[in-house]
Scaffold this motif. Structure first.
Motif, mmCIF file in Angstrom:
data_model
loop_
_atom_site.group_PDB
_atom_site.id
_atom_site.type_symbol
_atom_site.label_atom_id
_atom_site.label_comp_id
_atom_site.label_asym_id
_atom_site.label_seq_id
_atom_site.Cartn_x
_atom_site.Cartn_y
_atom_site.Cartn_z
ATOM 1 N N GLY A 16 0.816 -1.207 0.000
ATOM 2 C CA GLY A 16 0.000 0.000 0.000
ATOM 3 C C GLY A 16 0.848 1.254 0.000
ATOM 4 N N GLN A 17 1.928 1.236 0.772
ATOM 5 C CA GLN A 17 2.831 2.378 0.804
ATOM 6 C C GLN A 17 3.477 2.605 -0.559
ATOM 7 O OE1 GLN A 17 6.578 1.859 2.810
ATOM 8 N NE2 GLN A 17 6.617 3.981 3.543
ATOM 9 N N THR A 18 3.880 1.520 -1.215
ATOM 10 C CA THR A 18 4.498 1.635 -2.537
ATOM 11 C C THR A 18 3.530 2.261 -3.537
ATOM 12 O OG1 THR A 18 5.897 -0.305 -2.121
ATOM 13 C CG2 THR A 18 5.573 0.337 -4.424
ATOM 14 N N LEU A 19 2.279 1.790 -3.522
ATOM 15 C CA LEU A 19 1.276 2.352 -4.424
ATOM 16 C C LEU A 19 1.041 3.831 -4.116
ATOM 17 C CD1 LEU A 19 -0.897 1.953 -6.635
ATOM 18 C CD2 LEU A 19 -2.487 1.319 -4.806
ATOM 19 N N LEU A 20 0.943 4.154 -2.828
ATOM 20 C CA LEU A 20 0.702 5.538 -2.425
ATOM 21 C C LEU A 20 1.843 6.444 -2.884
ATOM 22 C CD1 LEU A 20 -0.622 6.609 1.061
ATOM 23 C CD2 LEU A 20 1.155 7.923 -0.102
ATOM 24 N N TYR A 21 3.082 6.019 -2.640
ATOM 25 C CA TYR A 21 4.218 6.859 -3.025
ATOM 26 C C TYR A 21 4.341 6.978 -4.546
ATOM 27 C CZ TYR A 21 6.113 7.234 1.736
ATOM 28 O OH TYR A 21 6.309 7.541 3.049
ATOM 29 N N LYS A 22 4.001 5.908 -5.245
ATOM 30 C CA LYS A 22 4.046 5.960 -6.718
ATOM 31 C C LYS A 22 3.150 7.077 -7.238
ATOM 32 C CE LYS A 22 3.032 3.163 -10.844
ATOM 33 N NZ LYS A 22 1.979 4.042 -11.397
ATOM 34 N N HIS A 23 1.957 7.180 -6.679
ATOM 35 C CA HIS A 23 1.028 8.222 -7.132
ATOM 36 C C HIS A 23 1.370 9.580 -6.533
ATOM 37 C CE1 HIS A 23 -1.884 5.910 -9.509
ATOM 38 N NE2 HIS A 23 -1.491 4.901 -8.736
ATOM 39 N N LEU A 24 1.922 9.585 -5.333
ATOM 40 C CA LEU A 24 2.327 10.835 -4.713
ATOM 41 C C LEU A 24 3.359 11.561 -5.581
ATOM 42 C CD1 LEU A 24 2.515 12.823 -2.299
ATOM 43 C CD2 LEU A 24 4.213 11.267 -1.296
ATOM 44 N N ASP A 29 6.722 12.388 -13.195
ATOM 45 C CA ASP A 29 6.685 11.804 -14.537
ATOM 46 C C ASP A 29 6.397 12.884 -15.578
ATOM 47 O OD1 ASP A 29 7.107 9.337 -13.404
ATOM 48 O OD2 ASP A 29 5.034 8.662 -13.575
ATOM 49 N N SER A 30 5.364 13.679 -15.317
ATOM 50 C CA SER A 30 4.987 14.751 -16.244
ATOM 51 C C SER A 30 6.106 15.778 -16.386
ATOM 52 C CB SER A 30 3.712 15.451 -15.767
ATOM 53 O OG SER A 30 2.636 14.558 -15.703
ATOM 54 N N MET A 31 6.705 16.151 -15.249
ATOM 55 C CA MET A 31 7.754 17.167 -15.291
ATOM 56 C C MET A 31 9.002 16.670 -16.018
ATOM 57 S SD MET A 31 6.415 19.848 -14.059
ATOM 58 C CE MET A 31 4.818 19.289 -14.669
ATOM 59 N N CYS A 32 9.288 15.369 -15.913
ATOM 60 C CA CYS A 32 10.425 14.803 -16.657
ATOM 61 C C CYS A 32 10.176 14.870 -18.158
ATOM 62 C CB CYS A 32 10.680 13.363 -16.223
ATOM 63 S SG CYS A 32 11.438 13.202 -14.596
ATOM 64 N N LEU A 33 8.946 14.582 -18.567
ATOM 65 C CA LEU A 33 8.607 14.683 -19.988
ATOM 66 C C LEU A 33 8.742 16.123 -20.470
ATOM 67 C CD1 LEU A 33 5.489 12.347 -20.401
ATOM 68 C CD2 LEU A 33 7.854 11.901 -21.066
#
Length: 353
Positions: A16-24, A29-33
């Motif tokens: 759950g923590q991994t999923l939360l941090y991924k979305h946090l 991702d957008s800024m890297c693009l």
């Protein structure tokens, strides 16, 4: 016995923590693009003619030595996520373009770089900090709250951003050239078509080139089509789709209806029905848009459609499943419809009066 909290074991909690941090951290991702488009990295690799090493890349970019490792982190992360491929050239690690990053090469015919530049413009992207306030305000769009007006009104008053929007839509329309190669039957045998909300005419030009005997009108806001010149079978007409639509055998609505509420869509569709009921022929409306189908679509495709749904909700529009589309068609007075796949996430819907 393994320790648990609220009935969940440690493994579940850490997942759950991994999923939360991924979305946090998903905004990164957008800024890297945005960063690689602004730096022109896809163009640099494309113009290099072969995979490029990190030293070659930072030399072209004139990156200060202290920031080389940060560029390496950026490239490693984007390679991990499929935007670059790490290969070895003469025993040196190099970066090659993938199908995704090729779409960010500005000089290529199929370039979605303008879409990155528009969507991630801070004027618009900062609006999403107002989501909490938006869900509490009846009828107001996210941009009413953040910008003081509906997005379309704001674009009308800001020529530079409006230009960026039109370029973004035109870049997306270029993808139609690829999609239409496999479904020319959609336009086969037609004589007269109106592309409602057709912007600067990218999609219409593609259709006209494929079908030289087909006459096409691009119908959009007067400020969008002003100073645009047509050709033998392509003309531009300014107007308001909520008032009336030029008469035709067929009306095209590409990426239009998802911007609007059900009530607005029904009004647009009724005007479409009126426009094709002019010569005794059985005309049709062609819709190119998202159809949510969680049971059959791949998980990643559904994920894209659902995030697009949130994006459209911010202008009081929505993405729809088949039942929701059908309800609109019936309430607008249409009798039948067919749905066909077009791209990974877009469908073609034909509706008949």
């Amino acid at each position: 016995m393994a320790s648990s909290i609220n009935g969940r074991n440690a493994s579940e909690i850490f997942q759950g923590q991994t999923l939360l941090y991924k979305h946090l951290y998903a905004f990164i991702d957008s800024m890297c693009l945005k960063c690689i488009v602004e730096l022109g990295i896809p163009d640099i690799i494309h113009n290099h003619g072969q995979p490029i090493t990190l030293p070659e890349l930072v030399s072209i970019l004139q990156i200060p030595p202290a920031k080389v490792s940060q560029v390496q982190s950026l490239m490693r992360y984007l390679a991990h996520n499929g935007f670059f491929e790490r290969v070895r050239i003469h025993e040196k690690e190099s970066y090659a373009l993938t199908a995704a990053s090729e779409l960010l090469v500005k000089s290529c015919e199929l370039s979605l770089a303008p879409m990155i530049e528009f969507v991630l413009d801070p004027t618009l992207s900062n609006s999403f900090h107002q989501l909490k306030k938006w869900v509490s305000e009846k009828d107001l769009t996210l941009f009413d709250i953040s910008l003081g007006s509906h997005l379309w009104d704001f674009l009308n008053k800001n020529p530079a951003l409006n230009k960026s929007f039109n370029e973004a839509m035109a870049s997306d329309s270029q993808m139609m050239n690829l999609a239409l190669r496999d479904c020319n039957w959609v336009f086969q045998g037609l004589e007269f078509i109106v592309d409602v909300g057709g912007g600067t005419g990218t999609t219409a030009k593609i259709i006209c080139e494929a079908f030289p005997n087909l006459k096409c009108i691009v119908f959009d806001r007067p400020q969008v089509i002003e100073n645009l010149s047509g050709s033998n079978n392509l003309t531009y007409v300014g107007g308001d789709m909520f008032k009336s639509i030029p008469k035709a055998d067929v009306i095209l609505l590409k990426w239009i209806l998802h911007n609007w509420t059900d009530k607005d869509c029904i009004k647009i569709l009724k005007n479409c029905k009126e426009a094709i009921s002019n010569n005794g022929k059985r005309g049709k409306v062609i819709i190119i848009d998202v159809v949510i189908n969680e049971k059959e679509d791949e998980h990643k495709v559904t994920e894209l459609k659902l995030v697009m749904d949130i994006t459209m909700a911010c202008v009081n529009g929505k993405e729809r499943n088949e039942e929701e589309w059908k309800k609109l068609f019936m309430e607008a007075g249409f009798q039948d419809y067919k749905i066909f796949p077009l791209t990974k996430y877009l469908s073609v819907i034909e509706i008949y009066p």
